[in-house]
Scaffold this motif. Structure first.
Motif, PDB file in Angstrom:
ATOM      1  N   GLN A 107     -23.100  38.337  47.883  1.00 29.75           N
ATOM      2  CA  GLN A 107     -24.040  37.588  48.719  1.00 29.75           C
ATOM      3  C   GLN A 107     -25.267  37.157  47.919  1.00 29.75           C
ATOM      4  O   GLN A 107     -25.762  36.029  48.071  1.00 29.75           O
TER       5      GLN A 107
ATOM      6  N   PHE B 292     -13.606  20.065  48.767  1.00 29.95           N
ATOM      7  CA  PHE B 292     -14.020  21.472  48.819  1.00 29.95           C
ATOM      8  C   PHE B 292     -12.806  22.394  48.852  1.00 29.95           C
ATOM      9  O   PHE B 292     -12.749  23.405  48.131  1.00 29.95           O
TER      10      PHE B 292
ATOM     11  N   ILE C 266     -23.354  28.271  51.756  1.00 32.86           N
ATOM     12  CA  ILE C 266     -22.087  27.593  51.447  1.00 32.86           C
ATOM     13  C   ILE C 266     -22.012  26.262  52.177  1.00 32.86           C
ATOM     14  O   ILE C 266     -21.652  25.223  51.591  1.00 32.86           O
ATOM     15  N   TYR C 267     -22.347  26.250  53.474  1.00 31.42           N
ATOM     16  CA  TYR C 267     -22.350  24.997  54.229  1.00 31.42           C
ATOM     17  C   TYR C 267     -23.325  23.991  53.620  1.00 31.42           C
ATOM     18  O   TYR C 267     -23.061  22.794  53.561  1.00 31.42           O
TER      19      TYR C 267
ATOM     20  N   THR D 229     -26.913  28.919  44.968  1.00 32.06           N
ATOM     21  CA  THR D 229     -27.294  27.812  45.849  1.00 32.06           C
ATOM     22  C   THR D 229     -28.723  27.352  45.574  1.00 32.06           C
ATOM     23  O   THR D 229     -28.997  26.143  45.480  1.00 32.06           O
TER      24      THR D 229
ATOM     25  N   LEU E 115     -17.118  29.872  45.835  1.00 28.87           N
ATOM     26  CA  LEU E 115     -17.886  30.900  46.536  1.00 28.87           C
ATOM     27  C   LEU E 115     -17.213  31.287  47.850  1.00 28.87           C
ATOM     28  O   LEU E 115     -17.202  32.459  48.228  1.00 28.87           O
ATOM     29  N   PHE E 116     -16.627  30.306  48.543  1.00 27.08           N
ATOM     30  CA  PHE E 116     -15.904  30.573  49.785  1.00 27.08           C
ATOM     31  C   PHE E 116     -14.720  31.485  49.514  1.00 27.08           C
ATOM     32  O   PHE E 116     -14.472  32.451  50.251  1.00 27.08           O
TER      33      PHE E 116
ATOM     34  N   TYR F  69     -15.948  34.957  48.776  1.00 28.27           N
ATOM     35  CA  TYR F  69     -16.585  35.623  49.915  1.00 28.27           C
ATOM     36  C   TYR F  69     -15.568  36.063  50.963  1.00 28.27           C
ATOM     37  O   TYR F  69     -15.626  37.184  51.466  1.00 28.27           O
TER      38      TYR F  69
ATOM     39  N   ILE G 129     -24.239  34.227  45.729  1.00 29.69           N
ATOM     40  CA  ILE G 129     -24.115  32.985  46.494  1.00 29.69           C
ATOM     41  C   ILE G 129     -25.480  32.368  46.751  1.00 29.69           C
ATOM     42  O   ILE G 129     -25.694  31.160  46.553  1.00 29.69           O
TER      43      ILE G 129
ATOM     44  N   ALA H  29     -18.956  25.380  46.058  1.00 28.36           N
ATOM     45  CA  ALA H  29     -18.829  25.946  47.405  1.00 28.36           C
ATOM     46  C   ALA H  29     -17.428  26.494  47.642  1.00 28.36           C
ATOM     47  O   ALA H  29     -17.265  27.550  48.270  1.00 28.36           O
TER      48      ALA H  29
ATOM     49  N   THR I 170     -26.002  33.715  53.898  1.00 30.17           N
ATOM     50  CA  THR I 170     -24.913  33.536  52.933  1.00 30.17           C
ATOM     51  C   THR I 170     -23.988  32.411  53.364  1.00 30.17           C
ATOM     52  O   THR I 170     -23.646  31.519  52.574  1.00 30.17           O
ATOM     53  N   LEU I 171     -23.574  32.438  54.636  1.00 28.66           N
ATOM     54  CA  LEU I 171     -22.689  31.386  55.143  1.00 28.66           C
ATOM     55  C   LEU I 171     -23.392  30.035  55.138  1.00 28.66           C
ATOM     56  O   LEU I 171     -22.798  29.009  54.782  1.00 28.66           O
TER      57      LEU I 171
END
Length: 304
Positions: free
Chosen positions: A153, A43, A17-18, A160, A218-219, A222, A156, A215, A13-14
């Protein structure tokens, strides 16, 4: 095994985002060969626009989470696209023919300006975003530990994957994608062949900024809290992901994002959370020593 599985879900999940942020870095570098160090702040602005959008939806009585998410996402992408276009127009285009450090210094100046602009307008304190999407699904239980994947999750990861597939198709199959690839190979020759280079580069910044907005939203959803400084660290890690995967490669950016997420989450889960950033950059150094172009990057061949 259960703990490992849960950490793997969190890491993917992380990393997703990255990866979304890293695509913006790699798209700009692939065309003009320069790093947009203001991308992390775009961002961050996308996250703040999303927060304001959710508040407005709440005030207007829009109680449906899917409707609110779609509306806020479209608005955030539109606003950050304007920021991306403005950054290219003011900080990059006038310096395109200058020495290579000039646009880099300009981008750092834009980054600092955007940080302070948001700090002045939104305040320095962290802003809570609330819980937009709740609930999840228990995959299995082992040793008294429930392995759970939340609906957020899943959202996300699905968003993506869809965006990654969509942008890959745009670059591989559309006229804009052909123009971007032509500029990547040789900007001067592309201009001679009729490609509108300025328009192509501007649209690339706009696309990267729109991804950064996704992103950012979503950040916010989350983690549930943001501040004016989140763009700096997330931007550095996303840039690291782009370099790790091979800057200039879209699949490489996503792969690098997933690897950064895996390293960060597993190091924090099994060793020490204080040194997770050290572990990320140490792995980057090792990769660059043994494979300077990154995992999926290709060496530049200079034609003479």
């Amino acid at each position: 095994m259960a703990y490992f599985s849960q950490q793997l879900i969190n890491a993917i999940t992380l990393g997703a985002i990255y990866g979304l942020i890293a695509i913006g870095y790699t798209m700009v570098y692939g065309i003009i060969g320069m790093i947009n160090f203001a991308h992390g702040e775009v961002f961050m602005i996308g996250a703040f626009i999303s927060l304001i959008g959710f508040i407005i939806c709440s005030l207007l009585g829009i109680g449906s989470a899917p409707v609110a998410i779609v509306l806020v996402l479209l608005v955030a992408m539109a606003f950050t696209a304007v920021y991306g276009w403005t950054i290219e127009r003011l900080a990059y285009r006038p310096l395109r023919g200058s020495f290579r450090l000039a646009p880099l210094i300009s981008a750092i100046g834009v980054s600092i300006t955007l940080q302070n602009y948001v700090q002045l307008t939104q305040g320095a304190r962290p802003k809570p975003g609330g819980q937009i999407v709740s609930g999840g699904y228990n995959l299995f239980s082992a040793d008294g530990f429930d392995v759970r994947v939340t609906w957020l999750q899943l959202i996300i990861v699905i968003v993506t994957v869809v965006l990654m597939a969509g942008f890959t198709w745009v670059i591989a199959r559309t006229s804009l994608g052909r123009q971007q690839r032509a500029c990547e190979q040789d900007i001067k020759m592309a201009a001679l062949l009729g490609v509108n280079v300025d328009r192509t580069i501007s649209l690339t910044f706009v696309m990267g900024a729109a991804l950064a907005a996704v992103a950012g939203m979503l950040f916010l959803m989350y983690y549930g809290v943001i501040d004016f400084f989140i763009g700096f660290l997330a931007g550095i890690k996303a840039f690291t992901a782009a370099v790790l995967g091979g800057i200039g490669s879209l699949p490489g950016a996503m792969l690098g994002g997933l690897l950064i997420g895996l390293i960060e989450v597993f190091w924090a889960g099994y060793f020490s959370s204080e040194y997770k950033d050290v572990a990320v950059f140490a792995i980057l150094v090792l990769v660059l020593i043994f494979r300077p172009t990154g995992l999926l990057g290709k060496p530049e061949i200079e034609k003479v």
